[in-house]
Write a protein that holds these residues in place. Structure first.
Motif, short mmCIF file in Angstrom:
data_model
loop_
_atom_site.label_atom_id
_atom_site.label_comp_id
_atom_site.label_asym_id
_atom_site.label_seq_id
_atom_site.Cartn_x
_atom_site.Cartn_y
_atom_site.Cartn_z
N ASN A 119 0.82 -1.22 0.00
CA ASN A 119 0.00 0.00 0.00
C ASN A 119 0.85 1.26 0.00
N ILE A 120 1.91 1.24 -0.78
CA ILE A 120 2.77 2.42 -0.92
C ILE A 120 2.23 3.26 -2.06
N GLY A 121 1.84 4.48 -1.75
CA GLY A 121 1.24 5.35 -2.75
C GLY A 121 2.25 5.85 -3.76
N PHE A 122 1.81 5.98 -5.01
CA PHE A 122 2.65 6.56 -6.05
C PHE A 122 2.42 8.07 -6.09
N LYS A 123 3.47 8.82 -6.28
CA LYS A 123 3.30 10.23 -6.57
C LYS A 123 2.65 10.35 -7.95
N THR A 124 1.91 11.43 -8.15
CA THR A 124 1.23 11.62 -9.43
C THR A 124 2.22 11.55 -10.59
N LYS A 125 3.38 12.17 -10.42
CA LYS A 125 4.38 12.17 -11.48
C LYS A 125 4.84 10.75 -11.80
N THR A 126 5.03 9.93 -10.76
CA THR A 126 5.45 8.55 -10.97
C THR A 126 4.35 7.76 -11.67
N TRP A 127 3.13 7.89 -11.17
CA TRP A 127 2.01 7.12 -11.73
C TRP A 127 1.77 7.46 -13.20
N ASP A 128 1.93 8.74 -13.54
CA ASP A 128 1.72 9.16 -14.93
C ASP A 128 2.70 8.50 -15.88
N MET A 129 3.84 8.06 -15.37
CA MET A 129 4.82 7.38 -16.22
C MET A 129 4.48 5.91 -16.44
N LEU A 130 3.65 5.33 -15.58
CA LEU A 130 3.48 3.88 -15.57
C LEU A 130 2.29 3.31 -16.34
N PRO A 131 1.08 3.88 -16.28
CA PRO A 131 -0.10 3.18 -16.82
C PRO A 131 -0.09 2.94 -18.32
N ASP A 132 0.79 3.60 -19.09
CA ASP A 132 0.80 3.37 -20.53
C ASP A 132 1.18 1.94 -20.88
N ASP A 133 1.84 1.25 -19.98
CA ASP A 133 2.29 -0.11 -20.26
C ASP A 133 1.15 -1.10 -20.07
N TYR A 134 1.03 -2.06 -21.01
CA TYR A 134 0.04 -3.12 -20.90
C TYR A 134 0.17 -3.83 -19.57
N ALA A 135 1.40 -4.04 -19.12
CA ALA A 135 1.63 -4.76 -17.86
C ALA A 135 1.00 -4.05 -16.67
N MET A 136 0.87 -2.73 -16.74
CA MET A 136 0.30 -2.01 -15.60
C MET A 136 -1.17 -2.32 -15.43
N VAL A 137 -1.90 -2.49 -16.53
CA VAL A 137 -3.31 -2.87 -16.42
C VAL A 137 -3.42 -4.24 -15.76
N MET A 138 -2.54 -5.16 -16.16
CA MET A 138 -2.54 -6.49 -15.57
C MET A 138 -2.20 -6.43 -14.08
N ARG A 139 -1.25 -5.60 -13.72
CA ARG A 139 -0.85 -5.49 -12.31
C ARG A 139 -2.03 -4.94 -11.48
N CYS A 140 -2.72 -3.95 -12.04
CA CYS A 140 -3.85 -3.37 -11.32
C CYS A 140 -5.00 -4.38 -11.20
N CYS A 141 -5.20 -5.20 -12.21
CA CYS A 141 -6.20 -6.27 -12.11
C CYS A 141 -5.81 -7.22 -10.98
N LYS A 142 -4.58 -7.63 -10.97
CA LYS A 142 -4.09 -8.59 -9.98
C LYS A 142 -4.27 -8.06 -8.56
N HIS A 143 -3.99 -6.79 -8.37
CA HIS A 143 -4.05 -6.21 -7.03
C HIS A 143 -5.35 -5.47 -6.75
N ARG A 144 -6.29 -5.54 -7.71
CA ARG A 144 -7.59 -4.88 -7.57
C ARG A 144 -7.44 -3.39 -7.25
#
Length: 220
Positions: A119-144
């Motif tokens: 439950n470590i929060g991402f800074k907005t700047k960090t998060w904005d770099m990550l969701p473009d990757d297909y793997a990020m959608v999968m990771r979010c599904c996995k962790h709900r």
């Protein structure tokens, strides 16, 4: 299983030619294949070096971890997390200055999972770099986690297949596409319509394999 190394010489359709580093005897083939036609796995060595983008994402995550945990010496966080990664995964030692893109991606994925699981929060700047990757959608599904805001997500809805009058229990989810969305963004998706919603947030739903659907308790 026996590892045999060589260099790929040519590819013609589904046929390939490999020049082995050492001679391979029929005894070895018979031994490992139990006198049957042997199955061969091809693993290509990744000679690409870590990209500046990968390195930037990794250090951004390490910074978020240091800030969240209140680590007294933030400069040491890269060494601390690398040691944790190596001991937990058994991966080979690597350097973020010149490791392969594959090694960097595995470490990046592990860091993302570490943040989700703790439950470590991402800074907005960090998060904005990550969701473009297909793997990020999968990771979010996995962790709900909602792919947009990281709040708790529901993923029991599909894109394009389930609608009014259709029983979710009878839908073949192997052909469905999923997005992890919190209730607020789930409702926004309905209000805007799927196409407008996806265009607004520049995201794409993904298919989930049978094992992942089973782990997430999503139908058949």
């Amino acid at each position: 299983m026996s590892e045999i190394f060589g260099k790929l010489k040519s590819i013609k359709g589904k046929e390939i030619t490999v020049l082995l580093d050492d001679e391979l005897s029929t005894y070895q083939i018979d031994k490992y294949s139990n006198n049957q036609s042997p199955t061969v796995a091809i693993i290509l060595a990744d000679n690409r070096k870590i990209s500046p983008d990968q390195r930037k994402k990794i250090y951004a995550l390490l910074g978020d971890i240091a800030n969240y945990t209140g680590y007294s010496i933030p400069q040491e966080m890269p060494a601390v997390m690398k040691w944790k990664y190596l001991t937990e995964t058994g991966a080979d030692m690597f350097s973020l200055s010149d490791c392969s893109m594959t090694a960097a991606n595995k470490y990046l994925t592990w860091l993302i999972d570490f943040c989700f699981e703790n439950n470590i929060g991402f800074k907005t700047k960090t998060w904005d770099m990550l969701p473009d990757d297909y793997a990020m959608v999968m990771r979010c599904c996995k962790h709900r986690k909602c792919i947009i805001c990281l709040n708790h997500a529901d993923i029991d809805h599909t894109f394009g297949l389930v609608g009014i009058g259709r029983d979710r229990r009878t839908v073949d989810n192997s052909k469905s596409y999923f997005l992890p969305l919190c209730r607020i963004h789930h409702q926004e998706r309905h209000n805007l319509g799927a196409k407008n919603f996806l265009n607004k947030y520049h995201i794409k739903p993904v298919k989930l394999n049978a094992q992942t659907r089973k782990e997430l308790r999503i139908g058949k």
